[in-house]
Design an enzyme around this catalytic site. Structure first.
Site, PDB file in Angstrom:
ATOM      1  N   HIS A 125     -26.077 -30.003  16.532  1.00 18.01           N
ATOM      2  CA  HIS A 125     -24.758 -29.719  16.149  1.00 18.01           C
ATOM      3  C   HIS A 125     -24.654 -30.061  14.558  1.00 18.01           C
ATOM      4  O   HIS A 125     -25.236 -31.017  14.189  1.00 18.01           O
ATOM      5  CB  HIS A 125     -23.693 -30.629  17.026  1.00 18.01           C
ATOM      6  CG  HIS A 125     -22.218 -30.161  16.874  1.00 18.01           C
ATOM      7  ND1 HIS A 125     -21.618 -30.848  15.743  1.00 18.01           N
ATOM      8  CD2 HIS A 125     -21.391 -29.711  17.672  1.00 18.01           C
ATOM      9  CE1 HIS A 125     -20.280 -30.366  16.054  1.00 18.01           C
ATOM     10  NE2 HIS A 125     -20.083 -29.766  17.219  1.00 18.01           N
ATOM     11  N   ASP A 203     -27.690 -38.232  19.892  1.00 13.11           N
ATOM     12  CA  ASP A 203     -26.406 -37.978  19.820  1.00 13.11           C
ATOM     13  C   ASP A 203     -26.088 -37.323  21.178  1.00 13.11           C
ATOM     14  O   ASP A 203     -26.492 -36.393  21.579  1.00 13.11           O
ATOM     15  CB  ASP A 203     -26.125 -36.613  18.840  1.00 13.11           C
ATOM     16  CG  ASP A 203     -25.064 -35.836  19.101  1.00 13.11           C
ATOM     17  OD1 ASP A 203     -23.888 -36.028  19.738  1.00 13.11           O
ATOM     18  OD2 ASP A 203     -24.726 -34.707  18.132  1.00 13.11           O
ATOM     19  N   GLN A 206     -22.693 -34.565  24.375  1.00 11.22           N
ATOM     20  CA  GLN A 206     -22.755 -33.930  25.652  1.00 11.22           C
ATOM     21  C   GLN A 206     -23.349 -34.844  26.738  1.00 11.22           C
ATOM     22  O   GLN A 206     -22.786 -34.540  27.755  1.00 11.22           O
ATOM     23  CB  GLN A 206     -23.542 -32.682  25.382  1.00 11.22           C
ATOM     24  CG  GLN A 206     -23.036 -31.614  24.473  1.00 11.22           C
ATOM     25  CD  GLN A 206     -21.416 -30.902  24.893  1.00 11.22           C
ATOM     26  OE1 GLN A 206     -21.190 -31.054  25.833  1.00 11.22           O
ATOM     27  NE2 GLN A 206     -20.515 -30.795  23.830  1.00 11.22           N
ATOM     28  N   LYS A 229     -14.651 -35.985  24.825  1.00  7.79           N
ATOM     29  CA  LYS A 229     -15.344 -35.205  26.003  1.00  7.79           C
ATOM     30  C   LYS A 229     -15.652 -35.918  27.338  1.00  7.79           C
ATOM     31  O   LYS A 229     -16.158 -35.123  28.161  1.00  7.79           O
ATOM     32  CB  LYS A 229     -16.578 -34.777  25.289  1.00  7.79           C
ATOM     33  CG  LYS A 229     -16.793 -33.910  24.026  1.00  7.79           C
ATOM     34  CD  LYS A 229     -17.950 -33.293  23.422  1.00  7.79           C
ATOM     35  CE  LYS A 229     -17.830 -32.990  22.085  1.00  7.79           C
ATOM     36  NZ  LYS A 229     -17.525 -31.738  21.775  1.00  7.79           N
ATOM     37  N   CYS A 367     -20.629 -24.473  16.381  1.00  8.63           N
ATOM     38  CA  CYS A 367     -21.271 -25.531  15.125  1.00  8.63           C
ATOM     39  C   CYS A 367     -22.673 -25.899  15.361  1.00  8.63           C
ATOM     40  O   CYS A 367     -23.162 -27.153  15.289  1.00  8.63           O
ATOM     41  CB  CYS A 367     -20.459 -27.116  15.441  1.00  8.63           C
ATOM     42  SG  CYS A 367     -18.496 -26.692  15.068  1.00  8.63           S
TER      43      CYS A 367
HETATM   44  C1  LIG Z   1     -23.880 -32.501  20.696  1.00  7.44           C
HETATM   45  C2  LIG Z   1     -22.599 -32.646  19.934  1.00  7.44           C
HETATM   46  N1  LIG Z   1     -22.398 -33.552  18.760  1.00  7.44           N
HETATM   47  C3  LIG Z   1     -21.563 -33.662  18.206  1.00  7.44           C
HETATM   48  C4  LIG Z   1     -20.281 -33.004  18.391  1.00  7.44           C
HETATM   49  C5  LIG Z   1     -19.407 -33.361  17.473  1.00  7.44           C
HETATM   50  O1  LIG Z   1     -18.128 -33.974  18.126  1.00  7.44           O
HETATM   51  P1  LIG Z   1     -16.754 -34.442  17.411  1.00  7.44           P
HETATM   52  O2  LIG Z   1     -16.282 -33.269  16.988  1.00  7.44           O
HETATM   53  O3  LIG Z   1     -15.933 -34.790  18.527  1.00  7.44           O
HETATM   54  O4  LIG Z   1     -17.054 -35.612  16.393  1.00  7.44           O
HETATM   55  C6  LIG Z   1     -20.229 -32.192  19.671  1.00  7.44           C
HETATM   56  C7  LIG Z   1     -19.092 -31.593  19.976  1.00  7.44           C
HETATM   57  O5  LIG Z   1     -18.280 -30.687  19.376  1.00  7.44           O
HETATM   58  C8  LIG Z   1     -21.595 -31.976  20.186  1.00  7.44           C
HETATM   59  O6  LIG Z   1     -21.314 -31.415  21.424  1.00  7.44           O
END
Ligand SMILES: Cc1ncc(COP(=O)(O)O)c(C=O)c1O
Ligand SMILES: Cc1ncc(COP(=O)(O)O)c(C=O)c1O
Lengths: 409, 157, 409, 157
Positions: A125, A203, A206, A229, A367
């Site tokens: 991401h 990370d 998910q 999430k 993203c």
């Molecule tokens: C794997 C992963 N990393 C990071 C993020 C970023 O999360 P957030 O936008 O809540 O900071 C997301 C979600 O969009 C994600 O799915």
């Protein structure tokens, strides 16, 4: 096909699932972007605002002491959820993006040396790419990319080869892809990285939603995720790291609550986790997050994982039969995320047409532009499943997709 | 079979599907006076617009190449029709009207040119899709502003 | 004494004010630390979670588009509240501490040059000290302190003298002290700073609660504050800055939503304000903040300011009559914050004893240790007033303080 | 007049008020074997503790200087009474019991020494005040651990 718990009863916990969109029942297949909130979370936040609220930590009066207790109970709940060695290893941030940036700034600039390297994978991401690019450009750290194969799995040989020169200081890698659903082989990643003297951050934005995460069993060094999430409120994220690492890291943001003493000449820092929590924290969100964690744990990750596996298997089976539809990501070990494209229709048109039938999916690069480039795509449509998702909803998705394909014929 | 798709057709009217599938102006002009690119980083839509001017400075012909959704391609194609014979100011005025229409869903002072673009008005419900409809226009306006020989780049963001 | 609106009716909006503490009605005099939340805020957040929630900005489906509308409406509401020239000048952060750190990192490291100086005052909150100390220590910027006089007012001659060498690039100063209640002479500060080519940021965490803030009239360059003190939720803060300054500033945190495009080689940034909003924002908190802003504006800052002036005058009058009690801070222009000490009792003991009578005040250094040193104190007790505070509550405070003083005789 | 203060006295019992106002051990010892400082950055409480050992290594005398609230001063003074004649292990054990008592408000296995400290147990309702009560103990333990000649610094945070 049986599911391991009573989804109908679970759905009653979510007032929003009774909504209709243009007269059609809402089919919410976008939990991977953000999950809906159960009654328990809503109630916990309301109850705090209606009966027990004040600023925390600097208290001395009843409301403040009790609100501090409630907020700090969230730390205990999260420590329990992740099996942290100690509650002081749980740092609250505003989001997983905030957690990743905290590590990129504090560990990245404070501990990593220019010339060292950070590994991310080809399926990250943006939140786990951009902070490292900034670190590269500002601090002279090299950024290395662990490639994936055509099934969307990490190429472990290529991964290990990235360590050849002993420069790698940190691996920051997704525990589960938000586009392909791939669950990465965490144990193996940690073993390889540690063998080469590198630390590992997952990370888990998910992954934590879909399975039990035990940081001691994983043996990793950092694990980050976000509340919204996991059926919790927005505005709160989590950073777990080993205590000795947190102790060694310099603070990132400065302000109230993170200090031990302040003079204009020099300030000294509070103990972890407070060293990393500058300013009034997300109090109500912590209270909501605790309710979410308790609620999820009461259902249990065995049941959740089994339910989501059943949904994912069903979705792949049904979608695979649709002519002209391609599913992207065929990893062995995967979670409840299914990305797909149709040959005759752009993902955005697909998403809009599904929406007009009450079905919420996401379309775009999710993203993860570098991953899109790797897949040779601009965008995919993506259905993601939550605790409350039903097999029938997946049937509605598949039936409607079949009609959309015909419509664009 | 059309009747079974009524529920899908309110936004994706026949014009949009047809123009999305078989655009009439989807080609680079052999000779041109101006060109510009546009992209929508949010969704990966990309378009390049080419213009040829008439002796009086009005637009004689518009061509485009686009990668994107049906909405953006149909919008580019309908745009190419509607700006033919228009001056720069005229085109800017038409775009202003178009932008209002796709932003609000209504067209209070609808002239025939806007009427022609009206099939796109349904996107007003989707602010993120509005950008698909306006992207080719942003590229067109950038081309109109461009110094010959340059390729302007614009973004609908 | 009359008050400019019906406090009893206002209090009905706050369910928490009906609580009792150990059988005594709650007298909440700690709004300066964090304000209670009116029904409108609670309802807006609940309604989002129950009927209309999804992630924002990356939408394409009904729930996401509508949630984006609701979240972005908060930006409009805040822009209206502050009279910003344009909604794009409003950046949402997680707290005022987050806003101050954003500016210290992005403007501080990106625009200010080593050798330049930043001025803060002697009465800043730690959140407006520590980020500048970090900037000083990491980036070589000098930190200058504008002194205060014994009334707790800024010494304007000394302030102006700090600009003598033309090195000052930025003044970051409180608009209202959270300890002394002093409202700083914003217009004069801006005129002096601008005359010397320096930019001005106001820490409006306290001020925005007590009076109308018009950034165009103030003619300042940055203005920061936080939602939870303005009757809104925790987890959301505001940074306003002139558009051209924001455009020139590099991004701070990296992640989703703040990019225009990402490749592993290079990323480009989104337009402001999104450039500064990495990751999923505080969606529910934005929705709650909008409700708070609307609610406050419906009451009106004229009425609020008049009410709080009446409360403050009354508090000063009543507390001044208590033997052995000293009020700290005697500025001409002041807001609803009264700090005091008793000769025979430590502030912490005072706060605890007041708490046992249901009265919530704060005691300590109020995250302003350098100010405490300037005052020659370890700590003060502090009563702060909100829209819902009554003159009777101040009487209860004064009467109880009289007894506490006797108790410690 | 005492009766009108009943509602204030549940936490601030006479012992605490009295010891807070007139501590018996609030002085630096003329000769001492160990000393240590403690401070509570949250509230500015500060204490220094001095110790003199008996020939058998038990605590013969404790003195302190403190700046802080009634709770911390009373706690330091009661502590000085209660640790007299105790070995290091003994003192650590007493502190463990004390910490449990001020953290929970109850004293399940209350020995006479803890009984003497019981007036402080009311602070359990105020986790931030618990640190006021334990601060002198942290300094005392640091002194017991210290190498002679050094001044240890500790924090109750
Ligand atoms: C794997 C992963 N990393 C990071 C993020 C970023 O999360 P957030 O936008 O809540 O900071 C997301 C979600 O969009 C994600 O799915
Ligand atoms: C003047 C001032 N600045 C900054 C802050 C910090 O606010 P927060 O902790 O919400 O970030 C406060 C509140 O405590 C304050 O009163």
């Amino acid at each position: 096909m049986t599911v391991p718990f009573d989804v109908a009863r679970i759905r009653e916990d979510f007032p929003i699932l009774r909504q209709t969109i243009r007269g059609k029942p809402l089919v919410y297949l976008d939990s991977g972007a953000s999950a809906q909130k159960p009654r328990a979370v809503i109630d916990a936040m309301v109850q705090a605002m209606e009966t027990q609220y004040a600023n925390v930590h600097r208290g001395l009066h009843w409301m403040s002491e009790r609100t501090t207790d409630a907020y700090e109970a969230a730390r205990d709940a999260v420590a329990g959820l992740m099996n942290a060695r100690d509650r002081s290893e749980i740092v609250f941030t505003n989001s997983v993006t905030g957690s990743l940036n905290l590590v990129a700034h504090s560990y990245g600039r404070g501990i990593l040396k220019p010339g060292q390297a950070v590994i991310v994978s080809a399926m990250e991401h943006h939140s786990n790419i951009v902070p490292w690019q900034m670190l590269r450009d500002q601090h002279g750290v090299e950024l290395r990319i662990a490639p994936i194969d055509d099934n969307g799995e990490l190429d472990m040989q290529a991964f290990e080869a990235l360590f050849h020169d002993g420069k790698v200081g940190l691996v920051s890698i997704t525990h589960m892809s938000n586009v392909l659903g791939t669950v990465t082989p965490a144990g193996q990643i940690v073993r390889i990285a540690h063998a080469h003297g590198a630390k590992v951050m997952f990370d888990g934005a998910q992954a934590i939603v879909h399975r039990a995460v035990d940081v001691q069993a994983l043996d990793c060094d950092f694990y980050v995720w976000t509340g919204h999430k996991l059926y919790g409120p927005t505005g709160i994220g989590v950073l777990w790291a080993r205590r000795e690492i947190l102790d060694a890291m310099p603070p990132f943001l400065g302000g109230g609550d993170m200090i031990s003493s302040v003079t204009f000449e020099k300030s000294t820092w509070a103990q972890v986790p407070h060293k990393f929590e500058a300013g009034t924290p997300a109090i109500l969100e912590g209270i909501g997050l605790k309710a979410a964690v308790d609620w999820v744990r009461a259902i249990g990750f065995d049941a959740i994982a089994a339910h989501e596996a059943a949904l994912t298997d069903h979705a792949i089976a049904r979608l695979s039969r649709i002519e002209g539809l391609t599913i992207h990501g065929r990893a062995q070990d995967r979670g409840g995320v299914v990305s797909f494209t149709l040959d005759k229709a752009h993902a955005h048109d697909v998403a809009t047409l599904l929406d007009r039938q009450g079905i919420a999916v996401r379309a775009g690069h999710h993203c993860a532009e570098p991953l899109m480039q790797r897949l040779g795509l601009d965008s995919t449509a993506r259905a993601t499943f939550g605790i409350y998702t039903t097999l029938e909803e997946i049937d509605v998705l598949a039936d409607t997709l079949t009609r959309v394909r015909e419509f664009f014929q | 079979m059309a009747e079974t798709f009524d529920d899908l057709r309110d936004l994706y009217q026949e014009t949009i599907l047809d123009r999305g599938r078989h655009p009439r102006h989807a080609q680079r002009l052999a000779t041109f006076d101006a060109t510009a690119k546009g992209d929508n980083p949010m969704c990966g839509d990309r378009v390049q617009v080419w213009l040829r001017y008439a002796p009086d400075g009005t637009i004689a012909e518009t061509g485009f190449e686009a990668r994107g959704c049906a909405i953006s391609i149909a919008s580019a194609d309908l745009m190419a029709d509607s700006v033919q014979g228009r001056s720069k100011t005229d085109t800017a005025a038409l775009f202003a009207g178009f932008r209002d229409m796709v932003g609000s869903g209504v067209c209070p002072a609808c002239n025939p040119a806007l009427q022609q673009l009206a099939p796109l008005s349904g996107v007003h419900e989707y602010p993120s899709r509005v950008k698909c409809a306006t992207l080719p226009w942003h590229a067109l306006l950038a081309a109109l502003e461009s110094t010959p020989g340059n390729i302007e780049e614009t973004s609908s963001e």
